[in-house]
Design a protein around this motif. Sequence first.
Motif, short mmCIF file in Angstrom:
data_model
loop_
_atom_site.label_atom_id
_atom_site.label_comp_id
_atom_site.label_asym_id
_atom_site.label_seq_id
_atom_site.Cartn_x
_atom_site.Cartn_y
_atom_site.Cartn_z
N PHE A 127 -58.79 4.75 -60.95
CA PHE A 127 -59.88 4.20 -61.42
C PHE A 127 -59.78 2.82 -61.69
N HIS A 128 -60.98 1.92 -61.73
CA HIS A 128 -60.98 0.63 -61.84
C HIS A 128 -61.87 0.20 -63.02
N ASN A 129 -61.56 -1.05 -63.53
CA ASN A 129 -62.56 -1.66 -64.25
C ASN A 129 -63.77 -2.24 -63.82
N TYR A 130 -63.81 -2.68 -62.72
CA TYR A 130 -65.16 -3.18 -61.96
C TYR A 130 -65.58 -2.04 -61.13
N MET A 131 -66.97 -2.13 -60.66
CA MET A 131 -67.45 -1.26 -59.45
C MET A 131 -66.97 -1.76 -58.17
N GLU A 132 -66.34 -0.53 -57.36
CA GLU A 132 -65.89 -0.78 -55.99
C GLU A 132 -66.80 -0.47 -55.17
N VAL A 133 -66.52 -1.44 -53.81
CA VAL A 133 -67.32 -0.99 -52.50
C VAL A 133 -66.42 -1.13 -51.45
N GLY A 134 -66.19 0.09 -50.87
CA GLY A 134 -65.34 0.02 -49.92
C GLY A 134 -66.02 0.52 -48.49
N ASN A 135 -65.67 -0.29 -47.25
CA ASN A 135 -66.13 -0.19 -46.07
C ASN A 135 -65.16 0.35 -45.16
N CYS A 136 -65.57 1.22 -44.28
CA CYS A 136 -64.19 1.77 -43.27
C CYS A 136 -64.79 1.32 -41.94
N TYR A 137 -63.73 0.72 -41.09
CA TYR A 137 -63.77 0.26 -39.94
C TYR A 137 -63.15 1.11 -38.93
N ASP A 138 -62.28 2.00 -39.55
CA ASP A 138 -61.36 2.55 -38.39
C ASP A 138 -60.74 3.92 -39.24
#
Length: 316
Positions: A48-59
């Motif tokens: 887990f992280h201290n900031y909000m995470e945004v992940g985008n999957c390309y493949d």
Amino acid sequence: MAKQKTKMQFRYYTMAPGSQVLALLGEDEWRREYGKDEQGKYIPELHFHNYMEVGNCYDGRGKTILRDKDYEFKEGSIVIVPPNFPHNNISEAGTNGFWEWMFFDMESILLGMREMSYNNLDVEYLKNTIYDAPLFFHQEEYPQIANLILEIRDECERKVYMYHEKLRGLLQAFTVELLRIRNTSDEMSRKNPRNIQIVPAIEYVKAHFAEEIRIQDLADVCNISTSHFRKIFQECMHMPPNDYVNAIRVYEAAKILLKTHLSMEETAYRVGYESVSTFTRNFKKIMGMTPYQWKKSPDNYAGQMLNFKISALKGW
């Protein structure tokens, strides 16, 4: 039967002063078999992280684990994960996935929105609404926010004239779209008051890590009893309060050691330890090496991130 202990990774990121987003981009860096380390060894723990995470999957294909729920990821999948929420990606066996990751300072974004708004926005309420739960979706489900994420990503990569100003507008638009999704989604409308209850303690540690911090102090700022605070903190943060305080102190010490020539005694004092021996013991427990070894091994400072492996009770 006693509960089995498991490892959970706390990934703590920093941003440049004035920045609201940290972008970790590039196919060379992020095309990999998720769920394994560089030596091909399986990584069982969530993180887990201290900031909000945004992940985008390309493949690629595989599963995204969000605490106790699994989602099948593929090209076009997007995940938005609040701070302190355990998660991980695992690729299909023997295959690589390609994700890119961005981290948003939502508090700073919301404060900027309040300054520009005609209404007196309740920043704490909006932040808690955003942090209520993670969001996993495919681009076609929420095309507006998906397009904004791509625009933010491109601005972070290109860094052309006035990109900071452009980013602030895009991040505010992203925040509005996310709040609209939260407002209209039945699944996201369920609030978790336990997470909200410990927010004052997290902020207190950030502001006072160099001072003596008692559990009673943290419970008091949350307006709950010490025993109740310990229980809620463990459930939400997946570690005892003292472990979290030590993790933040060690993180701050690691930055000092890499950026200054202060002695170990002065470094220990600046992050809240009364003795070098206590400082060294906690540093080695969390980082796997002594402060001196860390200072002499800059390769251990992975860009703008530090990893802390903290023992937490299974069953959160």
